[in-house]
Design a protein around this motif. Structure first.
Motif, short mmCIF file in Angstrom:
data_model
loop_
_atom_site.label_atom_id
_atom_site.label_comp_id
_atom_site.label_asym_id
_atom_site.label_seq_id
_atom_site.Cartn_x
_atom_site.Cartn_y
_atom_site.Cartn_z
N LEU A 46 -2.34 -8.73 7.74
CA LEU A 46 -1.01 -8.36 7.24
C LEU A 46 -0.38 -7.29 8.14
CD1 LEU A 46 1.16 -8.63 5.01
CD2 LEU A 46 -0.06 -6.84 3.75
N TYR A 47 0.83 -7.59 8.61
CA TYR A 47 1.60 -6.66 9.44
C TYR A 47 2.97 -6.44 8.79
CZ TYR A 47 -1.98 -7.43 12.99
OH TYR A 47 -3.16 -7.50 13.67
N LEU A 48 3.64 -5.36 9.21
CA LEU A 48 4.91 -5.01 8.56
C LEU A 48 5.89 -4.43 9.59
CD1 LEU A 48 5.45 -3.18 5.20
CD2 LEU A 48 6.47 -2.21 7.27
N VAL A 49 7.14 -4.86 9.49
CA VAL A 49 8.23 -4.22 10.23
C VAL A 49 9.40 -4.06 9.26
CG1 VAL A 49 7.57 -5.17 12.47
CG2 VAL A 49 9.21 -6.42 11.05
N GLY A 50 10.33 -3.17 9.59
CA GLY A 50 11.48 -2.97 8.71
C GLY A 50 12.56 -2.18 9.38
N PHE A 51 13.79 -2.31 8.84
CA PHE A 51 14.94 -1.61 9.41
C PHE A 51 16.02 -1.54 8.34
CE2 PHE A 51 13.77 -5.69 11.09
CZ PHE A 51 14.73 -6.55 10.58
N GLY A 52 16.59 -0.33 8.18
CA GLY A 52 17.64 -0.16 7.19
C GLY A 52 17.56 1.20 6.51
N LYS A 53 18.62 1.51 5.76
CA LYS A 53 18.72 2.81 5.10
C LYS A 53 17.70 3.00 3.98
CE LYS A 53 23.71 3.32 5.95
NZ LYS A 53 25.04 3.46 5.31
N ALA A 54 17.27 1.91 3.37
CA ALA A 54 16.34 2.01 2.24
C ALA A 54 14.91 1.68 2.61
CB ALA A 54 16.80 1.08 1.11
N VAL A 55 14.66 1.43 3.90
CA VAL A 55 13.38 0.86 4.31
C VAL A 55 12.22 1.85 4.24
CG1 VAL A 55 12.20 0.13 6.44
CG2 VAL A 55 14.20 -1.11 5.63
N LEU A 56 12.48 3.15 4.39
CA LEU A 56 11.36 4.10 4.30
C LEU A 56 10.74 4.05 2.91
CD1 LEU A 56 9.61 6.28 5.53
CD2 LEU A 56 11.35 7.96 4.91
N GLY B 58 -2.17 -1.65 0.16
CA GLY B 58 -3.30 -0.80 0.52
C GLY B 58 -3.94 -1.16 1.84
N HIS B 59 -5.27 -1.31 1.82
CA HIS B 59 -6.05 -1.50 3.05
C HIS B 59 -5.80 -2.84 3.72
CE1 HIS B 59 -8.46 -3.59 0.01
NE2 HIS B 59 -8.95 -4.31 1.01
N HIS B 60 -5.08 -3.73 3.05
CA HIS B 60 -4.80 -5.04 3.66
C HIS B 60 -3.84 -4.92 4.84
CE1 HIS B 60 -6.93 -7.22 0.55
NE2 HIS B 60 -6.25 -6.58 -0.39
N LEU B 61 -3.08 -3.85 4.90
CA LEU B 61 -2.10 -3.68 5.98
C LEU B 61 -2.81 -3.21 7.25
CD1 LEU B 61 0.90 -3.66 6.84
CD2 LEU B 61 0.97 -1.26 6.15
N VAL B 62 -2.56 -3.94 8.35
CA VAL B 62 -3.17 -3.61 9.63
C VAL B 62 -2.32 -2.62 10.42
CG1 VAL B 62 -4.02 -4.52 11.83
CG2 VAL B 62 -4.30 -5.86 9.72
N GLU B 63 -1.01 -2.92 10.51
CA GLU B 63 -0.12 -2.12 11.36
C GLU B 63 1.32 -2.35 10.93
OE1 GLU B 63 1.25 -1.86 16.10
OE2 GLU B 63 -0.31 -3.26 15.45
N GLY B 64 2.16 -1.34 11.14
CA GLY B 64 3.58 -1.49 10.82
C GLY B 64 4.46 -0.61 11.67
N VAL B 65 5.73 -1.01 11.84
CA VAL B 65 6.74 -0.22 12.54
C VAL B 65 8.05 -0.36 11.78
CG1 VAL B 65 8.05 0.17 14.67
CG2 VAL B 65 5.69 -0.67 14.78
N ILE B 66 8.71 0.75 11.46
CA ILE B 66 10.01 0.68 10.80
C ILE B 66 11.03 1.53 11.55
CG2 ILE B 66 9.06 0.17 8.52
CD1 ILE B 66 9.51 3.09 7.75
N SER B 67 12.27 1.08 11.51
CA SER B 67 13.40 1.78 12.14
C SER B 67 14.34 2.26 11.04
CB SER B 67 14.12 0.82 13.10
OG SER B 67 15.25 1.44 13.68
N ILE B 68 14.52 3.58 10.94
CA ILE B 68 15.33 4.15 9.86
C ILE B 68 16.36 5.12 10.44
CG2 ILE B 68 13.45 3.89 8.20
CD1 ILE B 68 13.01 6.94 8.43
N ARG C 89 -0.48 3.56 7.99
CA ARG C 89 -0.61 2.74 9.19
C ARG C 89 0.75 2.26 9.69
NH1 ARG C 89 -5.91 -0.94 7.43
NH2 ARG C 89 -7.29 0.86 7.07
N ILE C 90 1.80 2.80 9.10
CA ILE C 90 3.16 2.42 9.48
C ILE C 90 3.77 3.51 10.35
CG2 ILE C 90 5.47 1.82 8.64
CD1 ILE C 90 4.13 0.90 6.03
N ARG C 91 4.28 3.13 11.50
CA ARG C 91 4.91 4.07 12.42
C ARG C 91 6.40 4.15 12.09
NH1 ARG C 91 5.41 3.02 18.91
NH2 ARG C 91 6.55 4.93 19.47
N VAL C 92 6.91 5.37 11.93
CA VAL C 92 8.32 5.58 11.61
C VAL C 92 9.07 5.97 12.87
CG1 VAL C 92 9.96 6.94 10.27
CG2 VAL C 92 7.76 6.30 9.26
#
Length: 520
Positions: free
Chosen positions: A76-86, A97-107, A130-133
């Motif tokens: 499981l990976y995650l990306v996101g972008f937007g005012k409400a994404v954080l 939880g621990h199922h998430l491997v890596e993520g990147v969001i743009s806020i 594990r999510i990079r902001v």
């Protein structure tokens, strides 16, 4: 701006002493509570708990979302972008939880610190996340920081394989936070052409047509970059009609617009774009690239309609006869303010059995027709109020997004100016509502209305008279585009709607309360 308007400090202090009467204060409290119930329904934790579930057991874990199930196995990976994404990302990480491997969001720049200072810890990622902001798009304009975030999001998507699952979080403001122009186009090239279109009056649909055609990630580009991975997008709508192709320019929605549509929009406004724009248009496919069937699932988890549904329940619990009128109120605040002011007069005429009620109703229906609000059905909603027995308090709920023509150098936003213009309209027709108490609230669900600290404001028929007693000229404030400056004179009376950043964004909410006076 107060100095420009000749507002002396002594007058400001005298204006602070004006407070609503007890009954009016109750109406204002009701309006605030109804508004906040709408916002609460679309806060990230609540939205994500409704939309996303992880079931562990029998040696396997399953993610359930949008009526579909996906097996989880360190994929499981995650990306996101937007005012409400954080806040959305924080809620997702708590669920998966621990199922998430890596993520990147743009806020937006400063969002993380603003939420921290506001004490909204539930919308912040944990130190072990594990999510990079990445922050960028200051003042909601794409910039080099947002470009770097978009590159990182693309990098993560392109490395995924068929066994992987990519969660994409999207909310309003996402378009500016995901700029990735098609080479050799630069960010400045793309900004220049969209700026020229905006100045010539292009619609949001036309602007997005151009953005999609000139972008690597919009118009389904992100989901194509992630192929062959499964993609699940969780989308918070900030557009009228909830068109997924429009929200953040549809990065996981393969729209129909491509090079030829972009060229047609540019031609409509007499624009050609730079040499780089023409090169991109000539190199892009004539038809939209195909979406990969079964690999992309777009799920709408929050919208203005969902927020208004919660407000409707709260209003009824508070004893109001409630009508959810529209989620598509748009247009210039001048005409919209006239609509709300006249709507209140009509409802009051019903409650008071006033002799002019038919004439007022005809004027309102004519005005509504000229506004061209889709699916308004105003005549039916008015009929429901007329035939309801024993009604002495009515609440009308609306949502959408209005526009303002800025005239001066003051501060304000569309919600504050709308409220002030409604009050000015009522002042001209105050005699028509002497038997009723009326309150109007308009606020942005993101907690910010224009470049101010307020989400919106409240108005009532006596507001202009109170301002005159304080030597405040309402028309002067409007001409200066200084609605915030006006409402700031009434701090003690809480005319400003101040919520702080909410961490969500589903456009604006309007609450109109009309109550028959107890002594009538």
């Amino acid at each position: 701006m107060a100095r420009l308007l000749g507002v002396h400090l002594a007058r400001v202090f005298s204006c602070q002493s004006h407070r609503p009467t007890r009954n009016m204060a109750t109406l204002q409290d009701d309006a605030h509570r109804i508004f906040w119930s709408a916002v609460s329904a679309v806060l990230p934790p609540r939205m994500l708990r409704r939309a996303l579930t992880v079931r562990d057991g029998d040696g396997a874990s399953v993610l359930e979302c949008g009526g579909k199930a996906f097996f989880l196995e360190k994929n499981l990976y995650l990306v996101g972008f937007g005012k409400a994404v954080l806040g959305m990302a924080a809620a997702v990480e708590q669920i998966v939880g621990h199922h998430l491997v890596e993520g990147v969001i743009s806020i937006p720049r400063g969002m993380e610190e603003s939420l921290r200072q506001a004490g909204k810890r539930e919308m912040l990622l944990s130190p072990e996340s594990r999510i990079r902001v990445m922050e960028g798009a200051a003042n909601n304009l794409p910039d080099e920081d947002a470009m770097r975030a978009a590159a990182e999001i693309r990098r993560l998507a392109e490395k995924l394989e068929e066994k992987h699952l990519l969660l994409v979080l999207i909310s309003g403001g996402g378009s500016a936070l995901l700029p990735a122009p098609v080479p050799p186009l630069t960010l400045q090239d793309k900004q220049a052409v969209t700026r020229q279109l905006a100045l010539k009056g292009a619609t949001i649909q036309e602007l997005n047509t151009v953005r999609r055609a000139l972008s690597q990630l919009k118009g389904g580009g992100l989901s194509r970059a992630a192929y062959p991975a499964q993609v699940v997008s969780l989308i918070l709508s900030d557009v009228i009609g909830d068109d997924l192709d429009v929200i953040a320019s549809g990065p996981t929605v393969c729209g129909s617009s491509r090079a030829e549509d972009c060229a047609r929009v540019l031609g409509t406004y007499g624009l050609r774009g730079s040499a780089a724009v023409e090169e991109v248009l000539l190199s892009r496919p004539r038809a939209a690239p195909p979406q990969h069937p079964g690999r992309v699932h777009n799920v709408l988890i929050g919208s203005n309609r969902i927020a208004l549904g919660a407000a409707e329940q709260e209003s009824r619990r508070s004893g109001y006869f409630t009508s959810l009128l529209s989620t598509a109120i748009s247009g210039d605040v001048r005409s919209v303010s006239r609509f709300f002011a006249l709507l209140a007069e009509v409802i009051c005429s019903y409650l008071m059995s006033a002799p002019r009620r038919q004439e007022l109703e005809e004027d309102l229906l004519a005005l509504a027709s000229s506004m061209d609000v889709p699916h308004l059905n105003l005549a039916d909603r008015l009929q429901e109020v007329k035939v309801a027995g024993g009604v002495d308090a009515v609440c009308v709920l609306c949502g959408g997004e209005t526009t303002v023509q800025v005239q001066g150098e003051g501060r304000g936003g569309r919600n504050q100016e709308l409220a002030l213009r409604v009050a000015a309209e009522w002042h001209r027709a105050a005699a028509a509502m002497t038997g009723c108490q009326v309150m109007f609230l308009s606020g942005g669900t993101d907690g910010q209305d224009g470049p101010t600290q307020a989400a919106g404001a409240v108005a009532y028929p006596q507001l202009v008279d109170e301002a005159r007693q304080c030597s405040l000229d309402v028309e002067a404030f409007l001409k200066a585009s200084d609605s915030y400056g006006f409402f700031s004179q009434f701090q003690n009376g809480r005319r400003l709607l101040v919520t702080g950043l909410t961490g969500t964004n589903v456009m604006d909410i309007q609450v109109l309360l009309v109550q028959k006076r107890k002594d009538q």
